[in-house]
Design a protein around this motif. Structure first.
Motif, PDB file in Angstrom:
ATOM      1  N   UNK A 187      10.674  11.692   0.596  1.00 18.24           N
ATOM      2  CA  UNK A 187      10.805  10.639  -0.410  1.00 18.24           C
ATOM      3  C   UNK A 187      11.191   9.321   0.127  1.00 18.24           C
ATOM      4  N   UNK A 188      10.337   8.266  -0.500  1.00 16.60           N
ATOM      5  CA  UNK A 188      10.875   6.812  -0.003  1.00 16.60           C
ATOM      6  C   UNK A 188      12.232   6.562  -0.354  1.00 16.60           C
ATOM      7  N   UNK A 219       6.104   2.383  -1.648  1.00 20.77           N
ATOM      8  CA  UNK A 219       7.109   3.173  -1.727  1.00 20.77           C
ATOM      9  C   UNK A 219       8.578   2.597  -1.385  1.00 20.77           C
ATOM     10  N   UNK A 220       8.641   1.922  -0.413  1.00 17.19           N
ATOM     11  CA  UNK A 220       9.814   1.076  -0.069  1.00 17.19           C
ATOM     12  C   UNK A 220      10.067   0.040  -1.014  1.00 17.19           C
ATOM     13  N   UNK A 221       8.988  -0.797  -1.370  1.00 18.42           N
ATOM     14  CA  UNK A 221       9.306  -1.851  -2.374  1.00 18.42           C
ATOM     15  C   UNK A 221       9.736  -1.401  -3.766  1.00 18.42           C
ATOM     16  N   UNK A 237       8.741 -10.425  -0.419  1.00 18.12           N
ATOM     17  CA  UNK A 237       8.178  -9.889   0.889  1.00 18.12           C
ATOM     18  C   UNK A 237       8.102  -8.316   0.699  1.00 18.12           C
ATOM     19  N   UNK A 238       6.681  -7.965   1.053  1.00 19.57           N
ATOM     20  CA  UNK A 238       6.469  -6.523   1.238  1.00 19.57           C
ATOM     21  C   UNK A 238       7.244  -5.888   2.167  1.00 19.57           C
ATOM     22  N   UNK A 239       8.158  -5.038   2.130  1.00 19.39           N
ATOM     23  CA  UNK A 239       8.975  -4.268   3.192  1.00 19.39           C
ATOM     24  C   UNK A 239       8.028  -3.518   4.059  1.00 19.39           C
ATOM     25  N   UNK A 240       7.696  -3.814   5.405  1.00 20.71           N
ATOM     26  CA  UNK A 240       6.842  -3.151   6.215  1.00 20.71           C
ATOM     27  C   UNK A 240       7.370  -2.065   7.059  1.00 20.71           C
ATOM     28  N   UNK A 241       8.792  -2.144   7.116  1.00 22.33           N
ATOM     29  CA  UNK A 241       9.528  -1.186   8.204  1.00 22.33           C
ATOM     30  C   UNK A 241       9.281   0.379   7.979  1.00 22.33           C
ATOM     31  N   UNK A 242       9.281   1.040   8.931  1.00 19.35           N
ATOM     32  CA  UNK A 242       9.331   2.531   8.691  1.00 19.35           C
ATOM     33  C   UNK A 242      10.761   2.908   8.430  1.00 19.35           C
ATOM     34  N   UNK A 243      10.942   3.225   7.302  1.00 20.66           N
ATOM     35  CA  UNK A 243      12.375   4.036   7.016  1.00 20.66           C
ATOM     36  C   UNK A 243      12.390   5.486   7.214  1.00 20.66           C
ATOM     37  N   UNK A 244      11.601   6.038   7.211  1.00 19.82           N
ATOM     38  CA  UNK A 244      11.455   7.502   7.796  1.00 19.82           C
ATOM     39  C   UNK A 244      10.453   8.125   9.038  1.00 19.82           C
ATOM     40  N   UNK A 272       0.770  -1.155  -0.049  1.00 19.09           N
ATOM     41  CA  UNK A 272      -0.076  -0.010   0.011  1.00 19.09           C
ATOM     42  C   UNK A 272       0.755   1.397  -0.003  1.00 19.09           C
ATOM     43  N   UNK A 273       0.278   2.282  -0.494  1.00 17.87           N
ATOM     44  CA  UNK A 273       1.077   3.667  -0.587  1.00 17.87           C
ATOM     45  C   UNK A 273       1.083   4.309   0.755  1.00 17.87           C
ATOM     46  N   UNK A 274       0.443   3.662   1.546  1.00 19.14           N
ATOM     47  CA  UNK A 274       0.228   4.570   3.099  1.00 19.14           C
ATOM     48  C   UNK A 274      -0.459   5.761   3.166  1.00 19.14           C
ATOM     49  N   UNK A 275      -0.824   6.181   4.316  1.00 20.19           N
ATOM     50  CA  UNK A 275      -1.671   7.303   4.340  1.00 20.19           C
ATOM     51  C   UNK A 275      -1.001   8.203   5.619  1.00 20.19           C
ATOM     52  N   UNK A 276       0.245   8.551   5.755  1.00 25.20           N
ATOM     53  CA  UNK A 276       0.433   9.071   6.856  1.00 25.20           C
ATOM     54  C   UNK A 276      -0.097  10.677   6.820  1.00 25.20           C
TER      55      UNK A 276
END
Length: 597
Positions: free
Chosen positions: A504-505, A424-426, A585-592, A410-414
């Motif tokens: 930026x992802x 974005x991570x992927x 695997x879909x990367x789920x970690x928060x990088x930002x 998913x694109x996320x919705x922060x």
């Protein structure tokens, strides 16, 4: 046929009958000179012009499997399945059917960021659909420039000259748009607008003759939203100043009503309501404040929102009407202008957003059924047949499996900062992997370049059509060298309030903190690559798409790097990354890490 919304009451000629005259008629006395009794002025004879309007179609040939959110009558919201070109055609026909005099107008982004059946064929079928619907005028939007000015000119003029990586005219010769593009604020270096600034359409004859003038233009922020190379030599001027300059010229040509088609808009707050105007905000409000009072109607777009608003208009007989019909052909705005041909003025304007209710569909959680409170449209056969030809041709590409995912990306919705989420991570990971050969050490991806979520089938299968919908722009990857100071400056540009902020992802080996409580220019407080702090003088090979590498989305620190290496397309990189392992695997970690308070 019952109107889709209540129309204006018909206004008839009226006179006054003097009761005293009846008494005089029965009297045998000599004629007497009587003073003329005052009479009410006759009501004006009005001509109604209907307008069917929409915006941000984005090549959605098939129903997009999205819903229009409406009040459910119980304090909540309901979902109405909507969209699809053939259904839109029927809805436009229904609106126009109420008006002997009518116009069909589009407020930009008719093409690009499209479904695969349109995008693979350079949006030629989207133009073909609009020709069949019978559009009169379309304002250019920012996405009209995605493939550059020469390809946009081909959309208007037709032909099979090739200006992109995709071959044109693959299924049939392309005649171009039968409607007219308008571009009042898009000026070439010779001082001429790229397309005409305005258009006119006249209805009726004699005392019933009225003329509608149309001004079409895009947002002045277009240069920050498209690749600079595609708009070289073009400038995008201030919207209000452009409109104000065009109004007297249209009046001089006999326009009784002035309609603005603008690819800029706003959004309302609170619960979704396609007919509402609750707590409006956005760039369109500043434009409205500076407009010539001669403008009668603004049909807007760009924000993908829906609204019907009325604003006080000094010196006008009616409020200024502002409309927007959401996106993807999910709604069409039914507008009625009542014009007095004697005074050459619009006396009233009303509008209603008609939901283009199409077939029920299965969402990720449940079936979205019809809502019987709204009309249910049937697809117009000629448009449905035309669309199906392109859908069938695209299936050889779109249905091909490219790999499997562990789940939805998913694109996320922060709410504090759009980042890109797991998808974005992927994408960033795929771009780094694809450019290691060019020396890439990290990759960055812009959230606004991710068009939709990537949701695999139940068994995890992802098709080419799935990833194409995520990245339909045919961007190529660029690997270039930045110093640590430049890299930090790039990330700061995403947080500098110049346009919508976005983080930026980043690829998996990058971590940074964005502290939005700090002053602009000092919001990136922690930046690591491969677990080590970035130093100002060190050099890093960074991969981005060519849109960013040309300074798109205001990331100017990425532009004009002399050692840039061009790689594969972003789509090829994502396809290879997903397909490189049995299940990616879909990367789920928060990088930002975002600090907002």
């Amino acid at each position: 046929m019952k109107p889709l919304f209540p129309l204006f009451p018909r206004v008839a000629r009226r006179g006054a009958i003097l009761p005293a005259l009846l008494a005089l008629a029965a009297c045998a006395a000599q004629p007497t000179h009587l003073a003329q009794a005052p009479t009410a002025p006759p009501a004006p004879h009005l001509v109604t012009v209907g307008i069917a309007a929409f915006n941000d179609f984005h090549g959605q040939l098939e129903p997009p499997h999205q819903s229009v959110l409406v009040p459910d009558g119980h304090g909540g919201t309901a979902q109405v399945p909507a969209g699809g070109a053939a259904w839109l055609a029927s809805a436009v026909d229904a609106v126009r059917g109420h008006y002997p005099n009518h116009l069909t107008l589009s407020a930009g982004d008719m093409i690009s960021a499209s479904q695969v059946a349109s995008s693979l064929y350079l949006d030629e079928p989207s133009i073909g659909v609009m020709n069949r619907i019978g559009v009169d005028f379309n304002a250019v939007g920012n996405h009209e420039f995605d493939r550059g000015r020469d390809e946009l000119l081909r959309m208007q003029n037709g032909g099979c000259a090739q200006f992109t990586a995709h071959k044109p005219c693959q299924l049939e010769p392309f005649p171009g748009a039968s409607f007219r593009y308008l571009a009042a604020s898009t000026v070439d270096k010779d001082g001429h607008t790229l397309f005409p600034a305005t258009g006119l359409k006249t209805f009726g004859t004699g005392p019933d003759k009225v003329t509608v003038g149309v001004i079409g233009l895009t947002t002045r922020t277009t240069p920050t939203l498209v690749s600079p190379g595609g708009i070289a030599g073009l400038t995008f001027e201030d919207e209000a100043a452009t409109i104000n300059a065009a109004v007297p010229a249209l009046k001089a040509q006999g326009a009784d009503a002035i309609v603005v088609l603008i690819h800029e808009g706003g959004k309302q707050q609170g619960a979704p309501d396609p007919q509402g105007c609750d707590g409006m905000s956005g760039a369109i409000l500043d434009i409205i404040k500076r407009l010539d009072p001669g403008v009668d109607l603004i049909i807007s777009g760009h924000t993908h929102a829906s609204y019907i608003c009325q604003f006080p208009a000094a010196g006008s007989a009616h409020p200024l009407l502002l409309t927007s019909a959401g996106l993807y052909g999910e709604m069409v705005t039914d507008i009625a202008l009542q014009i007095d041909p004697a005074t050459h003025k619009v006396l009233s304007a009303q509008a209603h957003n008609v939901i283009v209710q199409s077939d029920p569909y299965q969402s990720s959680t449940r079936l979205i059924p019809h809502d019987d409170r709204f009309p249910i449209f049937t697809p117009r056969p000629d448009v449905a047949s035309y669309v199906q030809r392109y859908v069938d041709a695209a299936k050889v590409y779109s249905s091909r499996p490219v790999g499997r995912l562990s789940g939805p990306a998913l694109r996320g919705d922060n709410p504090a900062l759009p980042i890109g989420g797991p998808l974005g991570n992927l994408i960033a990971d795929s771009q780094l992997a694809a450019t290691r050969g060019a020396g890439a050490q990290l990759a960055l991806m812009n959230r606004f370049g991710i068009r939709t979520d990537l949701v695999p089938a139940a068994d995890g299968t992802v098709t080419f059509g799935d990833i194409y919908r995520v990245q339909p722009f045919s961007n190529v990857l660029i690997t270039e060298t930045l110093t640590g100071a430049q890299l930090k400056a790039v990330l700061e540009q995403g947080l500098d309030e110049q346009g919508p902020n976005q983080g930026l992802a980043a690829s998996a080996n990058v971590r940074f903190t964005a502290d939005l409580t700090r002053p602009v220019g000092s919001r990136v407080t922690r930046l690591l690559v491969d677990g080590r702090p970035v130093t100002a003088d060190a050099k890093y090979r960074v991969t981005v798409n060519n849109f960013l590498a040309q300074g798109g989305d205001t990331f100017t620190f990425l532009a004009d790097k002399p050692d840039a290496v061009v790689g594969m397309t972003d789509l090829d990189a994502l396809q290879a990354w997903i397909g490189a392992v049995p299940v990616r695997q879909v990367p789920m970690e928060e990088r930002i890490n975002v600090i907002a308070h």
